[in-house]
Design an enzyme around this catalytic site. Structure first.
Site: not given
Ligand code: AGP
Length: 613
Positions: A2, A27, A74, A100-101, A488, A492, A495, A511, A608
C-alpha cells in the site's frame, strides 16, 4: 505494498494526489482512491485496479478541494474491490482515512463498535479506524483546537498492529492529521503547501525537504505549518532533512522499464556507494561508524539478517567477512530469525540489510537483536527510513531510488558496501595481509567500469532469452560464492518471469536434485571462483550427460565446445565476482519477462517494500 499520498495547499489537490499515486505504482497494489474536502464535505472516489482508472470516474475533474488524501491498496483483509479500497469513512462521513499496515485486533474493535451501533460496509481492518475516531470524537466534551487530535490519539491507543494513517475531517477542514507506528510515512515541506507520502519518490518532484515522523508521533498539517506531537500530545520539534535524490532519478529516463534503467544505473550507483569511503592513502572510512579494534576483538559472531535479495547480498557478505575478518558470520532470513530465539548477546554484531529500510520482518528482527543486547548496524538505501531510526549504526548504499519491484542496483550496491565494511573491520583488526586489502580496494574501484563492460552482453542474453522464455523450469548452479549468485538469479527469474526455478550448490546436485534433470531442461551455471572451476565444470558435465541445455556465466577460460552458450564476463577478485556475474542474470530475467509480455516492473502479487509481516 500500500501507498499513501496527501496534499494540503492552494492548488487543486486531486491531480497532485493522482500523480503521487502513479509514482507509487511500483509498490504493488490492486485498487486506489482519493478523498478531498470541499466546503466542509468529504468527497471520496475509488476504483478497483489501476490508478489511471480514477481518471474515468464521473466527477473526478470537478473535485476542487485543495486538501486531500490518497491511497493504493494491496489487499490484506478482504478481496481487491472498490468497496474495500481506501479511503474509508465513518458512518456519518465526518472522518475519512487511508491506512497502511494491519490492525491485528480489528475483529475485537469491530465487535465493540457494532455493539455501539456502528455499521461496516467493507471487509477491511481499516474501516474501524474512522469509526473509532468518530466514537471518541463524540465523547470529547472539550471543544478546542486539539479535539480531533485527541480523538485520533484515543483511537490509536486501542489499535494493535502497524499503521500509517492519514485523516481528514469535516470538523477541521483546513487540517490533516497523520500518525505512524511501524509503517513508513514522511512529510514533505513546501512553500504554502505540505505533502505526505509513504515513500519519498512520490513527492520528490514537489519538494526535497522532508520531516521524518517517528513511531507513535502525530503531525497536524495546515497549508503553512506542520506541528508534531508525541503520544501524550505534547508538542515536539522536528528538523527538516534534505534529500539529495533528483526527481528525474525516479523516472524512466527513456528506458522502457525501471528495471532496465536500474540495471544500467549500476556503475554509477556503485560509484556513489564507494564515495569517499576508499581513500587512496589510508584506511577505509565511514563517516557514521566509530568501531574500535577493542570492540571488534570482543565480538564472537556476526549475524547478517535480511529478506529476499538483501539476504542474498548478505550471503556474499558472509563470505567476505569470514575471509577478511576471521569472525564467524551467520546469515538468516529475518522472518525466521525473529521467531527462533537466536543465540545472540552483547558479543554479537547484527547487520540488517534492507534497500527500503521498511521491511517489517527485518525491523522486527532488529528490535529483537537490540533487546538481546547485540550491537546493530543497518545497511539501507533510504535515508531516514524506519530501520535507521532503530539501529545503533546506519550506513547507506546511496544507490538512488530503486523503483522496479525486482531489486538490481540495490543488490550490487549492498554487496559493494558490505565489502568495504569488511575491509574497514579487517584494517582495524589487522586480520589479513595488507596486500590482500590493497588488491581488494583496487578491484572495488574498478567495479563500475567492469559492470559497464558486462552490460555489453545484453544482445547475447536477449538472444538466449528468446530460446528459453517458454520453459517451465530453469535450474541455477554454482559453488561457493557463485552459489549465492545462483540463488539471486533464480529469485529474479521467478519474480518477474513466473518461471519455476531452483538454485543449488552444484555439489549438492547428486544428493537429490539431479533426479529432476531430463532432456532439454535449461541449466545455468555460474563459474567464477578459480579454485572451484574444475569441480563446477564436472557438475555441469553431469547435467549435460543427462540432456540439459547449458548457459554458463564465467570469467574463466572454459572449453567452448562443452556448453551450449557461454557468456564471458570481466575478471575480478572472486570475492567481488557477484557484483559482475549477477548482471547477465538480471538481464536474462528482464528479457524473458519481456518476451512473455509481462509487466516487468510490477510483477503479480509482489510489492516493492513489504511493510507488513
Ligand atoms: C527483490 O527483487 C525482491 N523484490 C525482494 O526479495 C526484496 O529484496 C525483499 O523484499 C527485501 O526488501 P528490502 O531490501 O527493502 O528489505
Amino acid at each position: 505494498m500500500c501507498g499513501i499520498v496527501g496534499y494540503i495547499g492552494k492548488q487543486k489537490a486531486s491531480p497532485i494526489l493522482i500523480n503521487g499515486l502513479l509514482r507509487l505504482e511500483y509498490r504493488g497494489y490492486d485498487s486506489a482512491g482519493i478523498a478531498t474536502i470541499e466546503e466542509n464535505k468529504i468527497n471520496i472516489m475509488k476504483v478497483k485496479g489501476r490508478v489511471k482508472n480514477l481518471y474515468n470516474l464521473d466527477g473526478i475533474d470537478n473535485l476542487k478541494g485543495t486538501i486531500g488524501i490518497a491511497h493504493t491498496r494491496w489487499a490484506t483483509h478482504g478481496i481487491p474491490s472498490t468497496q474495500n479500497a481506501h479511503p474509508h469513512s465513518d458512518n456519518s462521513k465526518e472522518f475519512a482515512v487511508v491506512h497502511n499496515g494491519i490492525i491485528e485486533n480489528y475483529n475485537d474493535l469491530k465487535t465493540f463498535l457494532t455493539e455501539k451501533g456502528y455499521k461496516f460496509y467493507s471487509q477491511t481492518d481499516t474501516e474501524i479506524i474512522p469509526n473509532l475516531v468518530h466514537y471518541y470524537y463524540q465523547k470529547e466534551d472539550k471543544d478546542d483546537d486539539l479535539k480531533v487530535l485527541r480523538a485520533v490519539k484515543n483511537a490509536c491507543a486501542d489499535l494493535k498492529g502497524s499503521y500509517a494513517i492519514e485523516l481528514v475531517t469535516s470538523h477541521a477542514p483546513n487540517k490533516m492529521i497523520v500518525v505512524r507506528k511501524d509503517s513508513p510515512l514522511v512529510i514533505g515541506k513546501g512553500d504554502g503547501e505540505n505533502y505526505i507520502s509513504s515513500d519519498i519518490p512520490a513527492i520528490l518532484s514537489f519538494t526535497k525537504d522532508f520531516y521524518l515522523i517517528d513511531d507513535n508521533e502525530f503531525a497536524v498539517l495546515t497549508r503553512d505549518a506542520v506541528e508534531f506531537y508525541n503520544n501524550k500530545l505534547e508538542k515536539i520539534n522536528k528538523k527538516v532533512e534534505s534529500i539529495q535524490w533528483s526527481a528525474t532519478s525516479a523516472e524512466k529516463d527513456g528506458y522502457d522499464d525501471y528495471m532496465l534503467k536500474e540495471i544500467h544505473e549500476q556503475p554509477n550507483a556503485i560509484r556513489e556507494t564507494i564515495g569517499s569511503r576508499l581513500p587512496e592513502d589510508g584506511p577505509c572510512y565511514f563517516e557514521d561508524l566509530n568501531f574500535t579494534k577493542e570492540y571488534l576483538d570482543s565480538i564472537n559472531k556476526i549475524y547478517i539478517v535480511a529478506c529476499g535479495t538483501a539476504m542474498h547480498a548478505g550471503l556474499v557478505g558472509k563470505n567476505i567477512l569470514e575471509k577478511l575478518c576471521k569472525i564467524q558470520t551467520e546469515v538468516d532470513i529475518a522472518s525466521e530469525f525473529r521467531y527462533r530465539d537466536p543465540l545472540i548477546n552483547t558479543q554479537t554484531l547484527c547487520i540488517f540489510i534492507s534497500q527500503s529500510g521498511e521491511t517489517a520482518d527485518t525491523i522486527a528482527a532488529l528490535k529483537l537483536a537490540k533487546q538481546k543486547g547485540a550491537t546493530t548496524l543497518a545497511i539501507t538505501n533510504v535515508i531516514g527510513s524506519s530501520i535507521t531510526r532503530e539501529a545503533d549504526y546506519s550506513i547507506y548504499t546511496h544507490a538512488g531510488p530503486e523503483i522496479a519491484v525486482a531489486s538490481t542496483k540495490a543488490y550490487t550496491s549492498q554487496v559493494v558496501l558490505i565489502s568495504i565494511l569488511a575491509i574497514y573491520f579487517a584494517e582495524l583488526l589487522e586480520s589479513v595481509d595488507t596486500k590482500i586489502i590493497k588488491n581488494l580496494k583496487t578491484e572495488i574501484l574498478k567495479l563500475p567500469a567492469k559492470i559497464e563492460e558486462t552490460i555489453k552482453v545484453d544482445k547475447q542474453i536477449q538472444e538466449f532469452s528468446r530460446k528459453v522464455f517458454q520453459e517451465k523450469d530453469i535450474f541455477f548452479l554454482g559453488r561457493g560464492i557463485d552459489c549465492t549468485v545462483a540463488q539471486e538469479g533464480s529469485l529474479k527469474l521467478k519474480e518477474i518471469s513466473y518461471i519455476h526455478s531452483e538454485a543449488y550448490a552444484a555439489g549438492e546436485l547428486k544428493h537429490g536434485p539431479i533426479a529432476l534433470i531430463e532432456k532439454g531442461i535449461t541449466v545455468i551455471g555460474i563459474i567464477t571462483d578459480p579454485q572451484l572451476v574444475e569441480k563446477s565444470v564436472s557438475n555441469i558435465q553431469e547435467v549435460i550427460t543427462r540432456g540439459a541445455k547449458t548457459l554458463i556465466i564465467t570469467n574463466q577460460d572454459l572449453p567452448q565446445n562443452h556448453f551450449d552458450t557461454i557468456i564471458k564476463i570481466p575478471e575480478v577478485n572472486y570475492l567481488l565476482s557477484p557484483v559482475i556475474s549477477v548482471v547477465p542474470l538480471q538481464l536474462l530475467s528482464y528479457y524473458i519477462s519481456k518476451e512473455k509480455g509481462l509487466d516487468v516492473d510490477k510483477p503479480r502479487n509482489l510489492a516493492k517494500s513489504v511493510t507488513v509481516e
